[in-house]
Motif scaffolding. Structure first.
Motif: not given
Length: 74
Positions: A1, A5-6, A9, A29
């Protein structure tokens, strides 16, 4: 991921997500992910007879990753 994408979401922009993540976790991150992968690899090296390259691959590290590059000793 990946980061995009994080962020999606979390319904945030990539920048907002990265800044908020660092604010809450204390690491970016990518730094968090690298540290987590190194922790997994260290645990596997401690508790497994598998070869180190196989363990590195299982931990998400690869030759393209800066932390996976061998040192030249200088």
């Amino acid at each position: 991921m990946d980061l995009q994408t994080l962020a999606e979401r979390a319904t945030m922009s990539r920048t907002s997500f990265a800044l908020r993540f660092k604010e809450l976790v204390g690491l970016s991150p990518m730094d968090y992910l690298t540290r987590w992968r190194m922790t997994l690899a260290a645990a596997r090296l401690t508790h497994s007879p598998a070869r180190s390259l196989k363990l590195a691959s299982r931990s998400g590290m690869n030759r393209k990753s800066p932390s996976a590059q061998p040192s030249n000793g200088s």
